[in-house]
Design a protein around this motif. Structure first.
Motif, PDB file in Angstrom:
ATOM      1  N   ASN A 106       0.828  -1.207   0.000  1.00 45.38           N
ATOM      2  CA  ASN A 106       0.000   0.000   0.000  1.00 45.38           C
ATOM      3  C   ASN A 106       0.865   1.261   0.000  1.00 45.38           C
ATOM      4  OD1 ASN A 106      -2.396  -1.429   0.015  1.00 45.38           O
ATOM      5  ND2 ASN A 106      -2.572  -1.417   2.243  1.00 45.38           N
TER       6      ASN A 106
ATOM      7  N   ARG B 198       2.487   8.945   6.272  1.00 45.69           N
ATOM      8  CA  ARG B 198       1.984   8.111   7.369  1.00 45.69           C
ATOM      9  C   ARG B 198       0.934   7.146   6.825  1.00 45.69           C
ATOM     10  NH1 ARG B 198       3.590   9.756  12.350  1.00 45.69           N
ATOM     11  NH2 ARG B 198       4.207  11.941  12.632  1.00 45.69           N
ATOM     12  N   LYS B 199       0.791   6.007   7.496  1.00 45.94           N
ATOM     13  CA  LYS B 199      -0.176   5.014   7.038  1.00 45.94           C
ATOM     14  C   LYS B 199      -1.608   5.520   7.137  1.00 45.94           C
ATOM     15  CE  LYS B 199       2.730   0.994   7.978  1.00 45.94           C
ATOM     16  NZ  LYS B 199       2.888  -0.272   8.724  1.00 45.94           N
ATOM     17  N   SER B 200      -1.834   6.539   7.943  1.00 41.97           N
ATOM     18  CA  SER B 200      -3.166   7.125   8.073  1.00 41.97           C
ATOM     19  C   SER B 200      -3.458   8.148   6.979  1.00 41.97           C
ATOM     20  CB  SER B 200      -3.313   7.788   9.443  1.00 41.97           C
ATOM     21  OG  SER B 200      -2.320   8.797   9.617  1.00 41.97           O
TER      22      SER B 200
ATOM     23  N   TYR C 205       1.160   5.443   0.722  1.00 39.09           N
ATOM     24  CA  TYR C 205       0.555   6.487   1.555  1.00 39.09           C
ATOM     25  C   TYR C 205       1.471   7.703   1.580  1.00 39.09           C
ATOM     26  CZ  TYR C 205       3.508   3.865   4.869  1.00 39.09           C
ATOM     27  OH  TYR C 205       4.541   3.198   5.474  1.00 39.09           O
TER      28      TYR C 205
END
Length: 266
Positions: A170, A175-177, A172
């Motif tokens: 994935n 940040r993964k958020s 991004y």
């Protein structure tokens, strides 16, 4: 002329880690080279401990056009940390039902509360809302890349496009958020410098994105290349040395600010 890999970064939130002290987690105003190389490594399926492969990506020359810096926002963030005893007890267990998971979570919380060293880690984190950037990556003539070390099917920089279109891990924005809000639309463009190549790139959703940039008066470029009419030379500590141990060193980049509508490539 030189070949550049161009792609666009846009998301509701983005965070580009700055030097952190204590519980303050600031962000640069525009993407760091480390973050962009990390995004590229994720697309290729390269992990942080794959040092030989990452070392090849570190050789890429990095440039970015900031179409809009976005709006900074601050997030008060807390993380509950389990005690060492809770971690030891939990390690290696298999949970067959959601009920088992909930019971384990409750047990970890009880153990953490009974441990004087455990508690919530508090931090203040900076994000940028509705920012828009155009990235340019190119090969450095003085530091050639061994493309076959990355993937056997890659022989030159345009081989990266297929992985940015269908990434292995994935992607991004720092940040993964912070997921992407639009496709990268990676493409190869040629130019005498990164400004020419970036300005030659064509992307979709331009009318929608115009709402973000309509009040922006100037466009900023930051590049490791020596740009024509550069106004400043900056030093930035985001050249990766070792991603697994989070070690970085300084690199130089050139800054140009141009009034929107007068962006002429030299």
């Amino acid at each position: 002329m030189k070949s550049y890999l161009i792609f666009r970064l846009h998301g509701a939130l983005a965070s580009w880690g700055d030097i952190a002290v204590g519980n303050i987690r600031p962000s640069y105003r525009y993407p760091s080279k480390s973050a962009v190389i990390g995004l590229l490594a994720a697309a290729l399926g390269i992990k942080r401990d794959d040092t030989d492969q990452l070392r090849e990506l570190f050789k890429l020359q990095f440039s970015v056009r900031v179409d809009t810096f976005g709006v900074p926002i601050e997030d008060y963030h807390t993380i509950q940390t389990p005690s060492e005893q809770a971690i030891k007890n939990d390690r290696g267990k298999d949970y067959w039902t959601r009920l088992d998971e909930i019971a384990a979570i409750n047990w970890r919380v009880i153990q953490s509360q009974s441990n004087a060293e455990a508690g919530a880690i508090q931090s203040s984190r900076t994000y940028y809302c509705d920012a828009l950037y155009t990235i340019a990556l190119s090969e450095n003539a003085n530091n050639s890349i061994s493309w076959d070390k990355l993937r056997p099917e890659i022989t030159q920089i345009n081989g990266l496009i297929q992985f940015l279109e269908k990434p292995i891990f994935n992607l991004y924005l720092g940040r993964k958020s912070c997921p992407l809000s639009l496709p990268l639309e990676a493409q190869i463009k040629k130019g005498d410098n990164c400004q020419q190549a970036i300005n030659a790139a064509e992307f979709n959703f331009q009318e929608e994105l115009a709402l973000l940039t309509k009040s922006v008066e100037t466009i900023a470029y930051y590049s490791e290349e020596s740009l024509p009419y550069s106004q400043m030379k900056l030093s930035r500590r985001d050249q990766p040395v070792n991603k697994s141990t989070w070690q970085f060193t300084d690199r130089d980049e050139y800054y140009v600010s141009i009034k929107r509508g007068h962006d002429v490539s030299a």
